[in-house]
Scaffold this active site. Sequence first.
Site, PDB file in Angstrom:
ATOM      1  N   THR A   1     -83.617  19.794 -38.447  1.00 17.23           N
ATOM      2  CA  THR A   1     -82.896  18.976 -37.225  1.00 17.23           C
ATOM      3  C   THR A   1     -84.111  19.298 -35.976  1.00 17.23           C
ATOM      4  O   THR A   1     -84.745  19.971 -35.919  1.00 17.23           O
ATOM      5  CB  THR A   1     -81.926  19.955 -36.809  1.00 17.23           C
ATOM      6  OG1 THR A   1     -80.995  20.408 -37.812  1.00 17.23           O
ATOM      7  CG2 THR A   1     -81.029  19.038 -35.806  1.00 17.23           C
TER       8      THR A   1
ATOM      9  N   ARG B   1     -72.514  15.534 -48.326  1.00 14.17           N
ATOM     10  CA  ARG B   1     -72.499  16.846 -47.530  1.00 14.17           C
ATOM     11  C   ARG B   1     -72.591  16.392 -46.117  1.00 14.17           C
ATOM     12  O   ARG B   1     -73.595  15.687 -45.439  1.00 14.17           O
ATOM     13  CB  ARG B   1     -73.722  17.699 -48.056  1.00 14.17           C
ATOM     14  CG  ARG B   1     -73.996  18.771 -47.292  1.00 14.17           C
ATOM     15  CD  ARG B   1     -74.836  18.908 -46.346  1.00 14.17           C
ATOM     16  NE  ARG B   1     -75.114  20.285 -45.714  1.00 14.17           N
ATOM     17  CZ  ARG B   1     -75.934  20.251 -44.663  1.00 14.17           C
ATOM     18  NH1 ARG B   1     -76.642  19.323 -44.125  1.00 14.17           N
ATOM     19  NH2 ARG B   1     -76.277  21.601 -44.096  1.00 14.17           N
ATOM     20  N   VAL B   2     -71.948  17.228 -45.347  1.00 10.50           N
ATOM     21  CA  VAL B   2     -72.177  17.172 -43.639  1.00 10.50           C
ATOM     22  C   VAL B   2     -72.487  18.524 -43.447  1.00 10.50           C
ATOM     23  O   VAL B   2     -71.795  19.522 -43.549  1.00 10.50           O
ATOM     24  CB  VAL B   2     -70.851  16.634 -43.231  1.00 10.50           C
ATOM     25  CG1 VAL B   2     -71.007  16.611 -41.493  1.00 10.50           C
ATOM     26  CG2 VAL B   2     -70.344  15.388 -43.830  1.00 10.50           C
ATOM     27  N   GLY B   3     -73.535  18.507 -42.464  1.00 12.77           N
ATOM     28  CA  GLY B   3     -74.041  19.618 -41.671  1.00 12.77           C
ATOM     29  C   GLY B   3     -73.333  19.990 -40.292  1.00 12.77           C
ATOM     30  O   GLY B   3     -72.386  19.343 -40.023  1.00 12.77           O
ATOM     31  N   ASP B   4     -73.966  20.808 -39.635  1.00  6.44           N
ATOM     32  CA  ASP B   4     -73.646  21.292 -38.493  1.00  6.44           C
ATOM     33  C   ASP B   4     -73.750  20.055 -37.294  1.00  6.44           C
ATOM     34  O   ASP B   4     -72.998  20.203 -36.268  1.00  6.44           O
ATOM     35  CB  ASP B   4     -74.147  22.462 -37.972  1.00  6.44           C
ATOM     36  CG  ASP B   4     -75.625  22.302 -37.853  1.00  6.44           C
ATOM     37  OD1 ASP B   4     -76.188  22.145 -38.967  1.00  6.44           O
ATOM     38  OD2 ASP B   4     -76.284  22.650 -36.816  1.00  6.44           O
TER      39      ASP B   4
ATOM     40  N   THR C   1     -79.980  24.489 -35.021  1.00  5.37           N
ATOM     41  CA  THR C   1     -80.623  24.434 -35.951  1.00  5.37           C
ATOM     42  C   THR C   1     -80.652  25.251 -37.101  1.00  5.37           C
ATOM     43  O   THR C   1     -80.848  26.245 -36.796  1.00  5.37           O
ATOM     44  CB  THR C   1     -82.130  23.594 -35.549  1.00  5.37           C
ATOM     45  OG1 THR C   1     -83.100  23.518 -36.934  1.00  5.37           O
ATOM     46  CG2 THR C   1     -82.806  24.919 -34.883  1.00  5.37           C
ATOM     47  N   GLY C   2     -80.851  24.509 -38.428  1.00  4.82           N
ATOM     48  CA  GLY C   2     -80.717  25.612 -39.341  1.00  4.82           C
ATOM     49  C   GLY C   2     -79.863  25.365 -40.442  1.00  4.82           C
ATOM     50  O   GLY C   2     -79.672  24.054 -40.673  1.00  4.82           O
TER      51      GLY C   2
ATOM     52  N   GLY D   1     -76.657  24.364 -41.908  1.00  7.23           N
ATOM     53  CA  GLY D   1     -75.443  23.732 -41.356  1.00  7.23           C
ATOM     54  C   GLY D   1     -74.299  24.523 -41.587  1.00  7.23           C
ATOM     55  O   GLY D   1     -73.236  24.662 -40.800  1.00  7.23           O
TER      56      GLY D   1
HETATM   57  N1  GLY Z   1     -78.822  21.908 -39.532  1.00 10.37           N
HETATM   58  C1  GLY Z   1     -79.015  20.760 -40.177  1.00 10.37           C
HETATM   59  C2  GLY Z   1     -78.182  20.689 -41.216  1.00 10.37           C
HETATM   60  O1  GLY Z   1     -77.677  21.758 -41.861  1.00 10.37           O
HETATM   61  O2  GLY Z   1     -77.486  19.493 -41.720  1.00 10.37           O
END
Ligand code: GLY
Length: 285
Positions: A169, A196-199, A218-219, A221
Amino acid sequence: MSDIILIHGGAGSDSSYTERLMGYAKASFMRGSALDSVVEAVRIMEDDPAFNAGTGSVKRLDGSIQMDAAVMTPDSIGSVVNIERVRNPILVARAVMEKTPHVMLSGDGATEFARRLGFPDYDPSTPRTEELYRKAIAAIMGKDKNAPDKYINYRRFAEILGIPKNKDTVGAVARINGKFAAAVSTGGSSPMMRGRVGDSPIPGAGLYAGERGAVVATGIGEEIIKRTLCYRVYQQIGSDDLSSILMREIEKFGNTLVGLIALSDDSMAAHSNSSMATGYAEFGK
Ligand code: GLY
């Protein structure tokens, strides 16, 4: 109170990017408002193929590129989830905030909305993302004879694949004229399924901006969402030194990749449990 913008190139990003990010922070800061500045900073990083956002976003296991982006101020939020084939997801996220009654658009709906606004069709893949994808699929399909299925057990695959650490990110937080804003954009955390959905597009998880500060994460999610990480950090602003708050929250992740940047009325802080390139510009100190 000084005006400041602080940006990052992702948890795991190489510190050799620091000089570049200092330049990007300065260039985007000049736009005049916290909201304009964070959006501009993220737009610039989306256009830099070194980062996993916009151009250079990593591919999903099916070969598609789906991107997330969000922007937030104390008054409003706009977010796009799994948008495809646009150059700058952050600009579409801002349009969701400013031109619709909604706060979040996903998938085909987000892409169609972008087209209606005149964002043209754009392929964000690069030779590097093609090569990463080829290697990932080869490893999943060929080398791991014990892999039960290429669509499960992604953490194990990530270890097997040696998924590159310098891609995650991008994000920005700003405090300008006493107002806070946060923005974030990503191609996701490879390897991952389509859909898939991250943070990053989730308020409180991947970003938060309020009257007392702004935070971007960041990291990985999934782990960030489980902890509602950015809101958790925001709630603690003022209770301790900002840097200590970030370090404490990052420690709780153990070896799971994570990074945070944050601003309060009087502090800025950036921490990660891996390398994380950052840049900032400050005026009026
Ligand atoms: N931090 C970005 C994700 O996991 O999608």
